[in-house]
Structures are given as structure tokens and as C-alpha cells.
Design a protein around this motif. Structure first.
Motif, PDB file in Angstrom:
ATOM      1  N   TYR A   9      -8.827  -1.862  -6.736  1.00  0.00           N
ATOM      2  CA  TYR A   9      -8.631  -2.333  -8.110  1.00  0.00           C
ATOM      3  C   TYR A   9      -9.867  -2.081  -8.969  1.00  0.00           C
ATOM      4  N   LYS A  10     -11.040  -2.286  -8.402  1.00  0.00           N
ATOM      5  CA  LYS A  10     -12.277  -2.041  -9.152  1.00  0.00           C
ATOM      6  C   LYS A  10     -12.346  -0.588  -9.605  1.00  0.00           C
ATOM      7  N   ALA A  11     -11.922   0.309  -8.736  1.00  0.00           N
ATOM      8  CA  ALA A  11     -11.919   1.727  -9.095  1.00  0.00           C
ATOM      9  C   ALA A  11     -10.872   2.017 -10.168  1.00  0.00           C
ATOM     10  N   ILE A  12      -9.690   1.425 -10.031  1.00  0.00           N
ATOM     11  CA  ILE A  12      -8.630   1.629 -11.020  1.00  0.00           C
ATOM     12  C   ILE A  12      -9.069   1.128 -12.396  1.00  0.00           C
TER      13      ILE A  12
ATOM     14  N   ASP B 130     -10.220  -4.858   0.772  1.00  0.00           N
ATOM     15  CA  ASP B 130      -9.920  -3.448   0.547  1.00  0.00           C
ATOM     16  C   ASP B 130      -9.081  -3.242  -0.710  1.00  0.00           C
ATOM     17  N   GLU B 131      -8.148  -4.161  -0.984  1.00  0.00           N
ATOM     18  CA  GLU B 131      -7.372  -4.069  -2.216  1.00  0.00           C
ATOM     19  C   GLU B 131      -8.278  -4.247  -3.432  1.00  0.00           C
TER      20      GLU B 131
ATOM     21  N   THR C 232     -13.510 -12.553  -2.196  1.00  0.00           N
ATOM     22  CA  THR C 232     -12.087 -12.359  -1.943  1.00  0.00           C
ATOM     23  C   THR C 232     -11.568 -13.395  -0.950  1.00  0.00           C
ATOM     24  N   ALA C 233     -10.270 -13.317  -0.680  1.00  0.00           N
ATOM     25  CA  ALA C 233      -9.665 -14.212   0.302  1.00  0.00           C
ATOM     26  C   ALA C 233     -10.262 -14.015   1.689  1.00  0.00           C
TER      27      ALA C 233
ATOM     28  N   GLN D 261       0.818  -1.209   0.000  1.00  0.00           N
ATOM     29  CA  GLN D 261       0.000   0.000   0.000  1.00  0.00           C
ATOM     30  C   GLN D 261       0.854   1.263   0.000  1.00  0.00           C
ATOM     31  N   GLN D 262       2.001   1.215   0.675  1.00  0.00           N
ATOM     32  CA  GLN D 262       2.856   2.393   0.781  1.00  0.00           C
ATOM     33  C   GLN D 262       3.672   2.643  -0.485  1.00  0.00           C
ATOM     34  N   ASP D 263       4.207   1.569  -1.079  1.00  0.00           N
ATOM     35  CA  ASP D 263       5.211   1.735  -2.134  1.00  0.00           C
ATOM     36  C   ASP D 263       4.770   1.296  -3.531  1.00  0.00           C
ATOM     37  N   TYR D 264       3.739   0.464  -3.621  1.00  0.00           N
ATOM     38  CA  TYR D 264       3.444  -0.148  -4.913  1.00  0.00           C
ATOM     39  C   TYR D 264       2.033   0.109  -5.441  1.00  0.00           C
ATOM     40  N   LEU D 265       1.070   0.299  -4.567  1.00  0.00           N
ATOM     41  CA  LEU D 265      -0.323   0.393  -5.004  1.00  0.00           C
ATOM     42  C   LEU D 265      -0.541   1.513  -6.012  1.00  0.00           C
ATOM     43  N   GLU D 266       0.138   2.634  -5.820  1.00  0.00           N
ATOM     44  CA  GLU D 266      -0.044   3.770  -6.721  1.00  0.00           C
ATOM     45  C   GLU D 266       0.460   3.485  -8.138  1.00  0.00           C
ATOM     46  N   LYS D 267       1.233   2.416  -8.300  1.00  0.00           N
ATOM     47  CA  LYS D 267       1.775   2.057  -9.609  1.00  0.00           C
ATOM     48  C   LYS D 267       0.865   1.103 -10.384  1.00  0.00           C
ATOM     49  N   VAL D 268      -0.186   0.606  -9.745  1.00  0.00           N
ATOM     50  CA  VAL D 268      -1.092  -0.341 -10.400  1.00  0.00           C
ATOM     51  C   VAL D 268      -1.914   0.380 -11.467  1.00  0.00           C
ATOM     52  N   GLU D 269      -1.967  -0.204 -12.654  1.00  0.00           N
ATOM     53  CA  GLU D 269      -2.746   0.359 -13.753  1.00  0.00           C
ATOM     54  C   GLU D 269      -3.637  -0.725 -14.355  1.00  0.00           C
TER      55      GLU D 269
END
Length: 222
Positions: free
Chosen positions: A118-121, A113-114, A133-134, A77-85
Motif C-alpha cells: 500500500y505504501k508503494a501504491i 506485507d500488505e 501493523t497487526a 492477493q490473487q484477485d483483489y490487490l491489483e485493483k487497489v488504488e
């Protein structure tokens, strides 16, 4: 006639598998376990309950499992989530499915929550009928629990449903639930590897599937 799709999201609808692998690599490193990111990537698609035992012996798992999961979630969430496309044409593919009367269930080893992020992205929140989900099951993929839960919520029979995924773990889990799988290679697995895992069709990506939708199993299966 296909009545519903059980769609994975990581690596299928959004470009995230290598990001997840990097987050797990960071978490394992903090736990004193050094792993190549590609080795981890080949386990992505499983939830933490199934991924961690591949690399951590039982006697260490009792101590490390929950801290590893928590740190992986934090660093992702801190380092990678913003890079998801989102992959191109994800929303358009879901529109095409809805036009054909196909219900859409997201069936993912991600946590709730993830998945909502993703649905929004991917811009598909308004097109999804249900999500599993899990967090909803005791065992993640490659166990069938996530798909079986989605089938119950949809009130659908396995023979009338197709799964959509990017890993052998999707195909294995769906197969155990009696559901056939269409694969995409955007998760890093080859076409042959996905066929070997049980996929009945494999496409380059969701855009390729959309372009060939009228000739795909979504239309041709009776």
C-alpha cells in the motif's frame, strides 16, 4: 502543537475497503458462511482477530479462524490487490504534513506485507517515519494496541498526536489510546457516524483535508 499523525491506510489513503470485504466474503463462503458484502464492509478496519468473531461462533472459530485468515489473504492477493488504488492527493497531504513538521506513522490493522504494498501504491514510502501493523500487536482495532505501539515508537504523548482514519474502529481505538481522530468518509461510513464514533473533524477524503489543511485541527490545535 500537533507533532505526529497516526494514519490508517485501508479506506483512508487507498481505496480498498470493498475489496477486502469481497475477499472476506469469498473466504466465509468457502467456510460455509454466506454473508452480504456490505455487512462485512462495516467490519473492515478491524483485523481478522476481531472481524471473524462477529460472524463465527466460538465453537466454530477454533476450527475455522486460521484457515479463514489464510484463505482471505490468498484470495485478496490473487484477485483483489491489483485493483487497489491510492486516493487523489495522498502524497500531497503527507508532503504538507511533513512541511509542518508533523511526523507520520502508519497505524493499520493490515499485515506488514500488505502495508508495504500500500505504501508503494500511495507513493508515500519515503515520507513515513514508522509503521505499526497487526503483526506487531496481540489485538487489532478497535483495541488501542496499534496506536499505543506507534506512540511508544514515536516517543510522543497522546495529546500531541492526531489519528487519521475512515472507520469508527479507528476512532474507537485511538480514543482508547487518548488520541483524537480526524475522519474521512472514503471508507463508506457517513460523516455523522464518524462524529458519533468520536471524530473531532470529518472530511470527504484526503483531498478535502488537504484543501482545508490550514483550518484543520492539524494546524489549529495548540
Amino acid at each position: 502543537m500537533v507533532q505526529a499523525v497516526l494514519s490508517d491506510i485501508d479506506g483512508t489513503l487507498v481505496q480498498s475497503n470493498w475489496l477486502h470485504a469481497s475477499a472476506w466474503q469469498d473466504a466465509f463462503s468457502v467456510g460455509g458462511i454466506d454473508l452480504d458484502v456490505e455487512v462485512i464492509r462495516r467490519q473492515i478496519g478491524k483485523g481478522g482477530d476481531e472481524l471473524i468473531p462477529v460472524f463465527v461462533p466460538y465453537w466454530r472459530r477454533r476450527i475455522l479462524e486460521e484457515p479463514l485468515k489464510a484463505y482471505r489473504k490468498f484470495v485478496f492477493q490473487q484477485d483483489y490487490l491489483e485493483k487497489v488504488e491510492a486516493f487523489p492527493c495522498t502524497r500531497e497531504l503527507f508532503h504538507r504534513m511533513k512541511k509542518s513538521g508533523i511526523k507520520i506513522a502508519l497505524s493499520s490493522s493490515a499485515n506488514k506485507d500488505e502495508l508495504e504494498t500500500y505504501k508503494a501504491i500511495a507513493r508515500v514510502s519515503d515520507l513515513v517515519d514508522i509503521s505499526t501493523t497487526a503483526d506487531d500487536v496481540d489485538r487489532s482495532k478497535p483495541h488501542p494496541d496499534i496506536f499505543e505501539t506507534a506512540l511508544r515508537r514515536l516517543g510522543a504523548k497522546p495529546a500531541s498526536v492526531l489519528a487519521l482514519g475512515d472507520t469508527p474502529w479507528d476512532a474507537e481505538a485511538a480514543g482508547r489510546a487518548g488520541v483524537r481522530t480526524i475522519g474521512v468518509t472514503t471508507g463508506g461510513w457517513s460523516q455523522q457516524e464518524l462524529y458519533d464514533a468520536g471524530c473531532i473533524e470529518v472530511y470527504k477524503d484526503v483531498s478535502d483535508l488537504l484543501s482545508n489543511f490550514d483550518h484543520s485541527a492539524f494546524v489549529t490545535l495548540s
